[in-house]
Scaffold this motif. Structure first.
Motif, PDB file in Angstrom:
ATOM      1  N   LYS A  59      -2.936  -4.413 -36.059  1.00 22.12           N
ATOM      2  CA  LYS A  59      -4.312  -3.943 -36.152  1.00 22.12           C
ATOM      3  C   LYS A  59      -4.335  -2.573 -36.818  1.00 22.12           C
ATOM      4  CE  LYS A  59      -7.119  -6.246 -32.683  1.00 22.12           C
ATOM      5  NZ  LYS A  59      -6.814  -7.514 -33.295  1.00 22.12           N
ATOM      6  N   LYS A  60      -5.461  -2.265 -37.475  1.00 25.41           N
ATOM      7  CA  LYS A  60      -5.574  -0.971 -38.140  1.00 25.41           C
ATOM      8  C   LYS A  60      -5.949   0.117 -37.128  1.00 25.41           C
ATOM      9  CE  LYS A  60      -6.245  -2.265 -42.662  1.00 25.41           C
ATOM     10  NZ  LYS A  60      -6.674  -2.628 -43.839  1.00 25.41           N
ATOM     11  N   PRO A  61      -5.605   1.361 -37.447  1.00 22.32           N
ATOM     12  CA  PRO A  61      -5.883   2.447 -36.504  1.00 22.32           C
ATOM     13  C   PRO A  61      -7.353   2.505 -36.058  1.00 22.32           C
ATOM     14  CG  PRO A  61      -4.501   3.248 -38.259  1.00 22.32           C
ATOM     15  CD  PRO A  61      -4.846   1.837 -38.609  1.00 22.32           C
ATOM     16  N   TYR A  62      -8.293   2.279 -37.004  1.00 21.51           N
ATOM     17  CA  TYR A  62      -9.690   2.408 -36.589  1.00 21.51           C
ATOM     18  C   TYR A  62     -10.111   1.299 -35.622  1.00 21.51           C
ATOM     19  CZ  TYR A  62     -11.315  -1.224 -39.834  1.00 21.51           C
ATOM     20  OH  TYR A  62     -11.518  -2.402 -40.472  1.00 21.51           O
ATOM     21  N   GLU A  63      -9.489   0.108 -35.800  1.00 20.87           N
ATOM     22  CA  GLU A  63      -9.811  -0.994 -34.882  1.00 20.87           C
ATOM     23  C   GLU A  63      -9.301  -0.672 -33.480  1.00 20.87           C
ATOM     24  OE1 GLU A  63      -9.620  -4.916 -37.724  1.00 20.87           O
ATOM     25  OE2 GLU A  63      -7.712  -3.925 -37.280  1.00 20.87           O
ATOM     26  N   ILE A  64      -8.104  -0.086 -33.442  1.00 25.77           N
ATOM     27  CA  ILE A  64      -7.516   0.255 -32.151  1.00 25.77           C
ATOM     28  C   ILE A  64      -8.324   1.342 -31.463  1.00 25.77           C
ATOM     29  CG2 ILE A  64      -5.455   1.249 -31.079  1.00 25.77           C
ATOM     30  CD1 ILE A  64      -3.855  -0.330 -33.233  1.00 25.77           C
ATOM     31  N   ALA A  65      -8.784   2.323 -32.277  1.00 25.82           N
ATOM     32  CA  ALA A  65      -9.624   3.375 -31.708  1.00 25.82           C
ATOM     33  C   ALA A  65     -10.869   2.772 -31.090  1.00 25.82           C
ATOM     34  CB  ALA A  65      -9.998   4.382 -32.798  1.00 25.82           C
ATOM     35  N   ARG A  66     -11.454   1.795 -31.766  1.00 21.54           N
ATOM     36  CA  ARG A  66     -12.702   1.208 -31.264  1.00 21.54           C
ATOM     37  C   ARG A  66     -12.471   0.309 -30.057  1.00 21.54           C
ATOM     38  NH1 ARG A  66     -15.779  -0.177 -36.950  1.00 21.54           N
ATOM     39  NH2 ARG A  66     -15.703   1.948 -37.750  1.00 21.54           N
ATOM     40  N   LEU A  67     -11.224  -0.160 -29.892  1.00 21.42           N
ATOM     41  CA  LEU A  67     -10.927  -0.939 -28.693  1.00 21.42           C
ATOM     42  C   LEU A  67     -10.873  -0.043 -27.463  1.00 21.42           C
ATOM     43  CD1 LEU A  67      -8.127  -3.377 -29.922  1.00 21.42           C
ATOM     44  CD2 LEU A  67     -10.353  -4.023 -29.019  1.00 21.42           C
ATOM     45  N   GLY A  68     -10.765   1.256 -27.685  1.00 22.52           N
ATOM     46  CA  GLY A  68     -10.757   2.170 -26.549  1.00 22.52           C
ATOM     47  C   GLY A  68      -9.454   2.916 -26.334  1.00 22.52           C
ATOM     48  N   ILE A  69      -8.761   3.237 -27.436  1.00 19.41           N
ATOM     49  CA  ILE A  69      -7.570   4.066 -27.307  1.00 19.41           C
ATOM     50  C   ILE A  69      -7.747   5.288 -28.212  1.00 19.41           C
ATOM     51  CG2 ILE A  69      -5.082   4.227 -27.646  1.00 19.41           C
ATOM     52  CD1 ILE A  69      -4.860   1.281 -27.133  1.00 19.41           C
ATOM     53  N   GLY A  70      -7.741   6.454 -27.605  1.00 17.10           N
ATOM     54  CA  GLY A  70      -7.880   7.678 -28.401  1.00 17.10           C
ATOM     55  C   GLY A  70      -6.584   8.437 -28.393  1.00 17.10           C
ATOM     56  N   ARG A  71      -6.411   9.342 -29.355  1.00 20.24           N
ATOM     57  CA  ARG A  71      -5.182  10.127 -29.322  1.00 20.24           C
ATOM     58  C   ARG A  71      -5.390  11.518 -29.921  1.00 20.24           C
ATOM     59  NH1 ARG A  71      -0.165   9.037 -33.254  1.00 20.24           N
ATOM     60  NH2 ARG A  71       0.469  10.992 -32.327  1.00 20.24           N
ATOM     61  N   THR A  72      -4.494  12.420 -29.504  1.00 25.44           N
ATOM     62  CA  THR A  72      -4.436  13.728 -30.141  1.00 25.44           C
ATOM     63  C   THR A  72      -3.073  13.846 -30.805  1.00 25.44           C
ATOM     64  OG1 THR A  72      -3.435  14.845 -28.262  1.00 25.44           O
ATOM     65  CG2 THR A  72      -5.835  14.720 -28.296  1.00 25.44           C
ATOM     66  N   PHE A  73      -2.905  14.874 -31.636  1.00 26.07           N
ATOM     67  CA  PHE A  73      -1.669  15.024 -32.378  1.00 26.07           C
ATOM     68  C   PHE A  73      -0.926  16.279 -31.941  1.00 26.07           C
ATOM     69  CE2 PHE A  73      -4.393  12.413 -34.932  1.00 26.07           C
ATOM     70  CZ  PHE A  73      -3.545  11.427 -35.396  1.00 26.07           C
ATOM     71  N   GLN A  74       0.373  16.259 -32.200  1.00 24.34           N
ATOM     72  CA  GLN A  74       1.201  17.406 -31.843  1.00 24.34           C
ATOM     73  C   GLN A  74       0.691  18.665 -32.556  1.00 24.34           C
ATOM     74  OE1 GLN A  74       5.304  16.583 -32.467  1.00 24.34           O
ATOM     75  NE2 GLN A  74       5.968  18.523 -31.645  1.00 24.34           N
ATOM     76  N   VAL A  75       0.505  18.543 -33.862  1.00 25.10           N
ATOM     77  CA  VAL A  75      -0.168  19.601 -34.609  1.00 25.10           C
ATOM     78  C   VAL A  75      -1.608  19.124 -34.767  1.00 25.10           C
ATOM     79  CG1 VAL A  75      -0.257  20.853 -36.782  1.00 25.10           C
ATOM     80  CG2 VAL A  75       1.934  20.102 -35.863  1.00 25.10           C
TER      81      VAL A  75
END
Lengths: 294, 314, 234
Positions: free
Chosen positions: C68-84
């Motif tokens: 799955k593409k990152p935007y699809e995963i985000a919309r499924l309900g998984i968010g993330r932050t980055f080290q930088v």
């Protein structure tokens, strides 16, 4: 008959390709180390053509002897250009676009200067090698082409040795991979970049000397064409990979020359670009590139 | 709330200005002005603004923008001359050609930065060579196509309408959600995708929009000059000029490309009048100085230096 | 809610993640620890679709995420932050928070209000019209977390949330995390700094050179000889 033509095309493709490769290689040294898009690169190739013309008409010596002189002179020109523009551009928001436009301006200025001194008509280098042609089997190769190829290969070899064996060359390649790392190691990135810029311009002009031997006529307007070829070649070979650019140049040169044999004149010019598109679609980071993209 | 009012105020001022401009420019032909300068002013404002949608808002700089311009000119000329249809059919054909070509080239947007720019340039060269290689009864071959009639006044009004439509679109884009998504992609496409933007679809919209503006411009210019040929319709200078004008004013701003085009055309004109021998040299010098001292463009640098100017400039 | 099954990620010849399995139950915090280069961030990148897993499965509430593409995963309900932190540098803070919900059906006014309310909570409301590039690194991390919250995801991946953040801001950050946990969210917390993870996570996973070397609660891990060697040895 067709095979002879094909071999002829392969040989001239190889010769031209090596020269295109040198243009691309020097362009990628600049882009790789400092993310500067030198859109005036082709003008310095053309300037090299005119430099050898002046050298020859002034001294009457063998044109290839001009190379050390041209190299040193344009090395200094390149250093000056660097200190004039690049540190300032690097402080900006978007060095890539800003440098493209700045050097487009430089390209207009350089083109205008060439036009002012040499007028619009095409010139040619009236030096004749003896014997003027080599005959290998059914294939004829002008001696000038062989001389150009040999010198081109010598430059490539020297450059490869410089990039892979000397400390400055290694630092340069490291800087292409990671600008920040090189600062940590303690190399002065400013001096290194200035040297790289000088080196790249010097190679461009020296390639111009060789092109003057290969192409019977040249004029002040072909700078943009060489710049374009340079960019196509480095995209083919993978940005930031000097030796990849040489291979890209040879692929481009051979494709162009072979296409001239089989296709109508106007379409044959498109072949190099079609190869570029195909290569990009199949291998988006170029033949040797590792640039991340999605 | 204050930021909403700010947007409302400056948009109103800008739209009022555009209305006055439209009126003034609309009256020019009636008073017998020579249209050549004004037609090309409108044309370059349109192209610079259309390019700005990709280069300024989305972060993709297409060196080969001229491909859309050229294909539009040819689509219109072929429709009118070879198929005997009226000029409005030519415009529709040009718009369609722009859409089709941009969809064909859409995949190039997986490339970044200078990669994308160079490939776009290569595509423009291919378009030119392919059209020149087509048989003469299809696309006029290397001699081009003469439309056989011309209507400079009509073309002038069409150009004015297209320019206004483009500027209104860009004005809308600057405050729309689509525009915000595009600016997010410009700043960092990977992150935009990880936070939930379908970057493929969003940038495709910008791409098609940008392409159609250029292809319509090409069609109108063909109508104005009543001739198209591959050397002028696909002249790379069209891309370069559009880029320079947009950057001179300020990429990513709405007003920038307009200001940049006006200033650079005037400078160009002055140079031509006073220093005909040195014109190319001086133009180069102007570009260099501009990039050295105003790298974010005239409008962009003004906003940076004096943030309160955001009230009227954007 | 998340099941990672025999995940493997290979770059060229380099095995970055070597057959790792774990689950994240509803409303929990999983700690992922290991030295630099142990494969933590790669696992995160596989979960949210930046990388395609070479082998293995990642199931989120019954949906396979691999491919799955990152935007699809985000919309499924998984968010993330980055080290930088990766904010949109030339967008304002409010705009930064709006980006994840641009295709939402809610009105602009409603979304702006929500974004500004979140900014007010962490005392950034007064500079909401500043460009993101003007913030300090710690503030950027905070805004990044708020941006994740706009999407209201059920699982949040935090990559080194406390690294390089001023202690005062750390407190604000921690409060936000605990508040979200109370609201029923789950987290995966990546860190090379053990103490912050110990205090937050019920369950810990220790990685070394792409392999899982230990798993359990904080007390188990602290006394595990393999872990001690991986962190202190060599």
């Amino acid at each position: 008959m067709m095979t002879t033509l094909l071999i002829q095309a392969l040989v001239s493709g190889l010769i031209l390709g090596a020269l295109y490769g040198l243009i691309g290689c020097s362009l990628t040294i600049i882009y790789g180390t400092m993310r500067i898009v030198n859109f005036s690169h082709g003008e310095f190739v053309v300037a090299g053509c005119f430099a050898v013309l002046m050298f020859f008409s002034a001294t009457g010596l063998h044109p290839l002897l001009s190379i050390p002189l041209v190299f040193v002179a344009f090395f200094l020109v390149g250093m000056c250009l660097y200190y004039l523009f690049v540190p300032r551009l690097n402080r900006g928001d978007d060095p890539e676009v800003a440098s493209f436009l700045t050097f487009y301006g430089v390209s207009l200025m350089a083109g205008a200067i060439l036009l002012f001194f040499f007028q619009a008509d095409t010139r040619s280098l009236n030096y004749v090698f003896t014997p003027s042609v080599f005959k290998i089997g059914h294939v004829f190769i002008p001696t000038a082409h062989i001389a150009a190829l040999a010198t081109g290969i010598a430059i490539i070899a020297a450059l490869t040795w410089f990039l892979y064996k000397t400390i400055y060359g290694k630092a340069l390649r490291a800087a292409i991979m990671n600008r920040d790392a090189i600062q940590i190691v303690g190399v002065n990135i400013n001096t290194l970049s200035a040297l790289a810029f000088g080196l790249a311009i010097a190679i461009a002009a020296s390639t111009g000397v060789l092109l003057a031997l290969v192409f019977p006529a040249f004029g002040p307007f072909s700078g943009m064409d060489y710049t374009l070829i340079g960019f196509v070649v480095i995209v083919l070979g993978g940005l930031g990979h000097p030796i990849g650019a040489i291979i890209g140049g040879i692929v481009f040169g051979i494709a162009e020359q072979v296409a001239i044999v089989f296709l109508p004149q106007s379409l044959s010019q498109a072949v190099g670009f079609v190869i570029l598109i195909a290569a990009i679609t199949l291998r988006p980071s170029g033949l040797f590139g590792k640039v991340a993209l999605r | 709330m204050s930021s909403n009012r700010l947007v409302w105020t400056r948009t109103s001022i800008w739209l009022g200005f555009l209305a006055l401009l439209a009126l003034g420019l609309g009256l020019l032909p009636a008073y017998g002005f020579s249209l050549a300068f004004w037609f090309y002013l409108l044309l370059w404002i349109t192209l610079a603004s259309g390019l700005n949608i990709m280069a300024g808002f989305t972060g993709y700089l297409p060196f080969g923008y001229v491909a859309f311009y050229g294909i539009g000119a040819y689509a219109a000329a072929v429709t009118v001359k070879m198929h005997g249809l009226p000029i409005w059919a030519g415009f529709i054909a040009a718009a369609l050609a722009g859409v089709v070509l941009s969809l064909l080239f859409a995949r190039t947007m997986v490339l970044r930065g200078i990669y994308f720019s160079i490939v776009s340039l290569a595509l423009a060269v291919i378009c030119r060579l392919l059209i020149a290689a087509m048989p003469e009864d299809v696309a006029g071959g290397s001699y081009g196509i003469a439309l056989g009639f011309s209507n400079p006044d009509g073309a002038y009004y069409a150009m004015l309408a297209l320019m206004l439509a483009t500027l209104l679109t860009v004005t809308w884009l600057a405050q729309s959600r689509l525009g915000m998504a595009l600016r997010a992609i410009r700043d960092d496409p990977d992150t935009a995708e990880t936070v939930g933007i379908n970057i493929g679809r969003v940038r495709l919209k910008a791409w098609v929009l940008s392409a159609v503006i250029a292809s319509m411009t090409g069609a109108i210019e063909a109508w104005y000059t009543s001739i198209v040929d591959t050397e002028t319709a696909f002249n790379l200078l069209v891309s370069t000029k559009a880029v320079i004008f947009a950057v001179a004013g300020g990429l990513g701003t709405v007003i920038g490309p307009v200001v940049g085009t006006v200033v650079m055309l005037i400078v160009d004109d002055l140079i031509w009048q006073h220093f005909p021998v040195l014109n190319v040299f001086l133009l180069g010098l102007v570009i260099v100085l501009l990039m050295m001292f105003l790298p974010s463009g005239i409008v962009g640098s003004l906003i940076r230096a004096k943030p309160f100017l955001r009230r009227i400039l954007f | 809610m998340l099941e990672v099954n025999a995940l493997r990620k290979v770059f060229g010849g380099l095995v970055a993640v070597d057959t790792i399995s774990f689950t994240v139950p509803e409303n929990s915090i999983l700690g992922l620890i290991g030295v630099n280069g142990s494969g933590k961030t790669t696992i995160m990148n596989c979960i949210n679709g930046i990388y395609d897993a070479t082998e293995g499965a990642i199931n989120f509430r019954g949906t396979n995420l691999v491919g799955k593409k990152p935007y699809e995963i985000a919309r499924l309900g998984i968010g993330r932050t980055f080290q930088v932190p990766r904010l949109f540098r030339r967008l304002t803070l409010t705009e930064n928070l709006m980006v994840p919900v641009l295709e939402d059906s809610r009105s602009n006014a409603e979304l702006t209000e929500k974004a500004n309310a979140l900014l007010a909570e962490v005392d950034l409301y007064r500079i909401r019209d500043n460009h993101a590039e003007e913030l300090s690194g710690g503030q950027q991390k905070l805004v990044e977390l708020l941006r994740v919250m706009m999407l209201n995801p059920d699982l949040i991946l935090l990559d080194e949330p406390f690294a390089g953040v001023h202690p005062n801001l750390c407190k604000v950050f921690l409060d936000q995390i605990l508040k979200l946990k109370d609201a029923g969210k789950s987290f995966i917390l990546v860190s090379h700094d053990l103490t912050s993870v110990y205090s937050l996570s019920e369950h810990l996973l220790v990685l070394n050179q792409g392999k899982k070397i230990a798993e359990g609660n904080a007390a188990d891990i602290q006394h595990n000889p393999d872990v001690i060697e991986a962190f202190l040895g060599r």
